[in-house]
Scaffold this active site. Structure first.
Site, PDB file in Angstrom:
ATOM      1  N   ARG A 220      45.120  -0.769 -61.877  1.00 11.76           N
ATOM      2  CA  ARG A 220      44.309  -0.186 -62.961  1.00 11.76           C
ATOM      3  C   ARG A 220      45.177  -0.188 -64.218  1.00 11.76           C
ATOM      4  O   ARG A 220      46.229   0.447 -64.227  1.00 11.76           O
ATOM      5  CB  ARG A 220      43.860   1.230 -62.593  1.00 11.76           C
ATOM      6  CG  ARG A 220      43.239   1.973 -63.753  1.00 11.76           C
ATOM      7  CD  ARG A 220      42.547   3.257 -63.318  1.00 11.76           C
ATOM      8  NE  ARG A 220      41.298   2.987 -62.628  1.00 11.76           N
ATOM      9  CZ  ARG A 220      40.357   3.900 -62.390  1.00 11.76           C
ATOM     10  NH1 ARG A 220      40.524   5.143 -62.780  1.00 11.76           N
ATOM     11  NH2 ARG A 220      39.257   3.574 -61.765  1.00 11.76           N
TER      12      ARG A 220
ATOM     13  N   HIS B  91      35.253  -3.229 -64.881  1.00 16.25           N
ATOM     14  CA  HIS B  91      35.397  -2.371 -63.691  1.00 16.25           C
ATOM     15  C   HIS B  91      34.564  -2.999 -62.559  1.00 16.25           C
ATOM     16  O   HIS B  91      33.545  -2.461 -62.145  1.00 16.25           O
ATOM     17  CB  HIS B  91      34.913  -0.954 -64.025  1.00 16.25           C
ATOM     18  CG  HIS B  91      35.381   0.102 -63.063  1.00 16.25           C
ATOM     19  ND1 HIS B  91      36.229  -0.158 -61.987  1.00 16.25           N
ATOM     20  CD2 HIS B  91      35.111   1.439 -63.004  1.00 16.25           C
ATOM     21  CE1 HIS B  91      36.452   0.968 -61.331  1.00 16.25           C
ATOM     22  NE2 HIS B  91      35.795   1.945 -61.923  1.00 16.25           N
TER      23      HIS B  91
ATOM     24  N   GLN C 277      33.592  -1.095 -59.134  1.00 18.08           N
ATOM     25  CA  GLN C 277      32.548  -0.077 -59.303  1.00 18.08           C
ATOM     26  C   GLN C 277      31.172  -0.715 -59.407  1.00 18.08           C
ATOM     27  O   GLN C 277      30.226  -0.285 -58.748  1.00 18.08           O
ATOM     28  CB  GLN C 277      32.828   0.749 -60.567  1.00 18.08           C
ATOM     29  CG  GLN C 277      31.775   1.787 -60.874  1.00 18.08           C
ATOM     30  CD  GLN C 277      31.848   3.003 -59.963  1.00 18.08           C
ATOM     31  OE1 GLN C 277      32.910   3.587 -59.798  1.00 18.08           O
ATOM     32  NE2 GLN C 277      30.723   3.397 -59.374  1.00 18.08           N
TER      33      GLN C 277
ATOM     34  N   ASP D 273      27.650   6.255 -68.890  1.00 16.59           N
ATOM     35  CA  ASP D 273      29.071   6.516 -68.656  1.00 16.59           C
ATOM     36  C   ASP D 273      29.560   7.352 -69.831  1.00 16.59           C
ATOM     37  O   ASP D 273      28.854   7.499 -70.841  1.00 16.59           O
ATOM     38  CB  ASP D 273      29.815   5.170 -68.568  1.00 16.59           C
ATOM     39  CG  ASP D 273      31.263   5.304 -68.110  1.00 16.59           C
ATOM     40  OD1 ASP D 273      31.657   6.405 -67.659  1.00 16.59           O
ATOM     41  OD2 ASP D 273      32.010   4.310 -68.201  1.00 16.59           O
TER      42      ASP D 273
ATOM     43  N   CYS E 270      29.170   6.210 -62.871  1.00 14.17           N
ATOM     44  CA  CYS E 270      30.350   5.907 -62.046  1.00 14.17           C
ATOM     45  C   CYS E 270      31.215   7.138 -61.817  1.00 14.17           C
ATOM     46  O   CYS E 270      32.010   7.160 -60.891  1.00 14.17           O
ATOM     47  CB  CYS E 270      31.157   4.781 -62.685  1.00 14.17           C
ATOM     48  SG  CYS E 270      31.850   5.201 -64.314  1.00 14.17           S
TER      49      CYS E 270
ATOM     50  N   ARG F 140      31.880   3.037 -52.710  1.00 14.00           N
ATOM     51  CA  ARG F 140      33.105   2.361 -53.153  1.00 14.00           C
ATOM     52  C   ARG F 140      33.959   1.984 -51.946  1.00 14.00           C
ATOM     53  O   ARG F 140      34.555   0.912 -51.896  1.00 14.00           O
ATOM     54  CB  ARG F 140      33.917   3.289 -54.070  1.00 14.00           C
ATOM     55  CG  ARG F 140      33.240   3.699 -55.367  1.00 14.00           C
ATOM     56  CD  ARG F 140      33.183   2.581 -56.367  1.00 14.00           C
ATOM     57  NE  ARG F 140      34.488   2.006 -56.661  1.00 14.00           N
ATOM     58  CZ  ARG F 140      35.360   2.506 -57.543  1.00 14.00           C
ATOM     59  NH1 ARG F 140      35.045   3.571 -58.231  1.00 14.00           N
ATOM     60  NH2 ARG F 140      36.526   1.917 -57.763  1.00 14.00           N
TER      61      ARG F 140
HETATM   62  N1  NVA Z   1      34.517   3.912 -68.763  1.00 15.94           N
HETATM   63  C1  NVA Z   1      35.306   4.861 -68.025  1.00 15.94           C
HETATM   64  C2  NVA Z   1      35.116   4.648 -66.545  1.00 15.94           C
HETATM   65  C3  NVA Z   1      35.898   5.585 -65.681  1.00 15.94           C
HETATM   66  C4  NVA Z   1      35.746   5.297 -64.228  1.00 15.94           C
HETATM   67  C5  NVA Z   1      36.755   4.740 -68.422  1.00 15.94           C
HETATM   68  O1  NVA Z   1      37.254   3.619 -68.562  1.00 15.94           O
HETATM   69  O2  NVA Z   1      37.407   5.769 -68.611  1.00 15.94           O
HETATM   70  N1   CP Z   2      34.510   5.736 -60.984  1.00 14.88           N
HETATM   71  C1   CP Z   2      35.845   5.662 -60.947  1.00 14.88           C
HETATM   72  O1   CP Z   2      36.454   4.580 -61.008  1.00 14.88           O
HETATM   73  O2   CP Z   2      36.459   6.870 -60.798  1.00 14.88           O
HETATM   74  P1   CP Z   2      38.024   7.192 -60.854  1.00 14.88           P
HETATM   75  O3   CP Z   2      38.457   7.033 -62.285  1.00 14.88           O
HETATM   76  O4   CP Z   2      38.119   8.594 -60.348  1.00 14.88           O
HETATM   77  O5   CP Z   2      38.750   6.210 -59.977  1.00 14.88           O
END
Ligand code: NVA
Ligand code: CP
Length: 303
Positions: free
Chosen positions: A99, A126, A129, A217, A257, A285
């Protein structure tokens, strides 16, 4: 040649369908896969609850060994080059899950790693997800090809991956985004070239009309915390509330998500309503990632 999963576009439609079928078999306990003797290193530049735990539990269930690394507790945080880190991790582990902030970071890791790399979220995409969300939707509605899916709010990493999913699976996707917060242009153009049924509109009501799923989101993603105030202004009128859900198809579900900001992108009422499938999304997931890992490095067999 090793394969990576940095984007849904790294797999063909047939391969994604195969992964989804296997995810169902994992969920139903019909399929077993083995990552025995295999180590998977997970590198998190950003916070995570679902992704980290579902990968870690999934690797453990398949008999593999998960190792979590953060830049701050490794030499990455002290400036060891990505290309060195990638080659070193490849000497110890059979797969890397990562990540990152910049998408270019995971691309560089993948370029130098000798083992498959899975995208656990970048600023751009992502894919784990959204593939899992397609799985959740197909559990409820079956084949998605002729269905309409709506996205309300920020044209962020989730929105971009939904566009890739629409291009691959062929469903209709309508995104309602405020001016200046549209999805990535290159991803949109690639989808248009492939004839994807994707529209970007301003009006949330237009996006949800006839949709079987209404997605949203957070308005400020990880790394955008300082823009929270200005974004809260820009996204006025983009909250998914009961009135907006009422304008979608009668059987429509609400998707997020998570984590969610109640009272911002979604109302408490909608998030906690019977239409909300957010907990199933989170659970799935696990099975979808088990199937992705099996596809890349596992050996599955019927139980
Ligand atoms: N768009 C959000 C998704 C988190 C799972 C982020 O990148 O923070
Ligand atoms: N939806 C998702 O990726 O959650 P986290 O940021 O908790 O991994």
């Amino acid at each position: 040649m090793k394969r990576d999963f940095l984007s849904l576009r790294d797999f063909s439609r047939d391969e994604l369908s195969q992964v989804l079928e296997q995810a169902q078999a994992f969920k139903q306990g019909r399929l077993k896969s083995s990552l025995e003797g295999k180590a998977v290193v997970m590198v998190f530049e950003k916070a995570s609850t679902r992704t980290r735990i579902s990968f870690e539990v999934g690797i453990d269930r398949l008999g593999g060994h998960p190792i979590v690394l953060t830049p701050g507790t490794s030499q990455m945080g002290r400036g060891e080059p990505l290309k060195d880190t990638a080659r070193i991790l490849s000497r110890y582990a059979e797969m890397i899950v990562m990540r990152t902030y910049a998408h270019a970071t995971i691309e560089e890791i993948a370029q130098w790693a000798d083992v498959p790399v899975i995208n656990a979220l970048t600023d751009l995409l992502h894919p784990c997800q959204v593939l899992s969300d397609c799985f959740t939707l197909s559990e409820i509605f079956g084949e998605l090809t002729d269905k309409k899916i709506a996205w309300i709010g920020d044209g962020n990493n989730m929105a971009n991956s939904w566009i890739n999913a629409a291009a691959l699976f062929g469903f209709e996707l309508s995104l309602a985004c405020p001016a200046g917060y549209e999805p990535d242009k290159a991803i949109l153009n690639a989808a248009f070239i492939d004839g994807a049924k994707v529209t970007v509109v301003r009006d949330p009501a237009e996006a949800v009309a006839g949709a079987i799923a209404v997605n949203t989101d957070v308005w400020a993603s990880m790394g955008q915390e300082e823009e929270s105030g200005i974004r809260a202004q820009a996204f006025q009128g983009y909250q998914v509330d009961a009135r907006l859900m009422g304008q979608a198809a009668p059987e429509a579900v609400f998707m997020h998500c998570l984590p969610a900001h109640r009272g911002e992108e979604v109302s408490e009422e909608v998030l906690e309503s019977a239409q909300s499938v957010v907990w199933d999304q989170a659970e799935n997931r696990l099975y979808v990632q088990e199937a992705i890992m099996d596809f890349l490095i596992g050996h599955h067999h019927e139980r």
